[in-house]
Design a protein around this motif. Structure first.
Motif, short mmCIF file in Angstrom:
data_model
loop_
_atom_site.label_atom_id
_atom_site.label_comp_id
_atom_site.label_asym_id
_atom_site.label_seq_id
_atom_site.Cartn_x
_atom_site.Cartn_y
_atom_site.Cartn_z
N LYS A 56 0.84 -1.21 0.00
CA LYS A 56 0.00 0.00 0.00
C LYS A 56 0.86 1.25 0.00
O LYS A 56 0.59 2.20 -0.74
CB LYS A 56 -0.93 0.01 1.21
N ASN A 61 -12.66 -7.84 -0.11
CA ASN A 61 -13.32 -6.82 0.69
C ASN A 61 -14.75 -7.20 1.02
O ASN A 61 -15.23 -6.99 2.12
CB ASN A 61 -13.27 -5.48 -0.06
N ARG A 105 -12.73 -4.39 7.30
CA ARG A 105 -12.47 -3.89 5.93
C ARG A 105 -11.52 -2.71 5.96
O ARG A 105 -11.59 -1.84 6.80
CB ARG A 105 -13.79 -3.48 5.27
N ASP A 106 -10.66 -2.71 4.97
CA ASP A 106 -9.67 -1.64 4.85
C ASP A 106 -10.26 -0.53 3.99
O ASP A 106 -10.63 -0.75 2.84
CB ASP A 106 -8.41 -2.20 4.19
#
Length: 180
Positions: A59, A85, A93-94
């Protein structure tokens, strides 16, 4: 596992006895289709953790320079991220992996999209095969279409494609008439 999995030992290839139970808290690497089935809310005895390819290091690299990342080992990076997701618990959840214009996925794909268009326009006569190896499947598809479109446009501009003729519909008089 959020609860004990009775006789699910066959999911773990390192076990010698496939009829063993999976204990609460155990972690397994399973295919996406199986992870989605095991995290079904009606069953709810598993939860999904993101693989390393979606970890903090990746990321940070994508935030710093999206065009420099290589997805050679993850040809369906965006698609799998969205499916993972959906399979994750709401609180796990990101936000960077959510669909939408503020997500890391959208920003990464947008930046790489613009880079692909630029490379095709500026590298018309060069081999892009090594560059294509770093792209996801959808990006490779975009690269191929864009590259051929730019080459066709260049041929048309240099009048190599021949004479442009009117469409059969226009020349046969079958044009739609305006209705007032």
């Amino acid at each position: 596992m959020t609860s004990e999995g009775s006789e699910l030992g066959f999911l773990d290839p390192t076990r010698h006895r496939p009829r063993d139970n999976l204990q609460e808290g155990e972690t397994l690497d399973v295919p996406l289709w199986l992870a989605k089935a095991l995290t079904d809310p009606s069953k709810g005895f598993c939860r999904v953790n993101l693989p390393a390819v979606y970890g903090a290091d990746v990321k940070n690299a994508l935030l710093a320079a999206p065009g420099k990342a290589s997805f050679a080992s993850s040809p369906y990076y965006y698609e799998v991220a969205l499916e993972l997701n959906k399979a994750m618990d709401e609180e796990a959840r990101d936000p960077l992996m959510q669909p939408g214009p503020d997500s890391l996925l959208f920003k990464t794909y947008s930046a790489r999209y613009v880079e692909i268009l630029g490379k095709c326009d500026n590298w018309k006569h060069q081999d892009l095969s090594t560059y294509a190896l770093t792209l996801t499947a959808s990006e490779r598809n975009l690269l191929g279409v864009t590259y051929h479109t730019v080459k066709d446009y260049g041929r048309w501009r240099s009048e190599e494609s021949g004479r442009i003729e009117a469409s059969h519909v226009v020349s046969s008089g079958r044009k739609r008439k305006r209705v007032d």
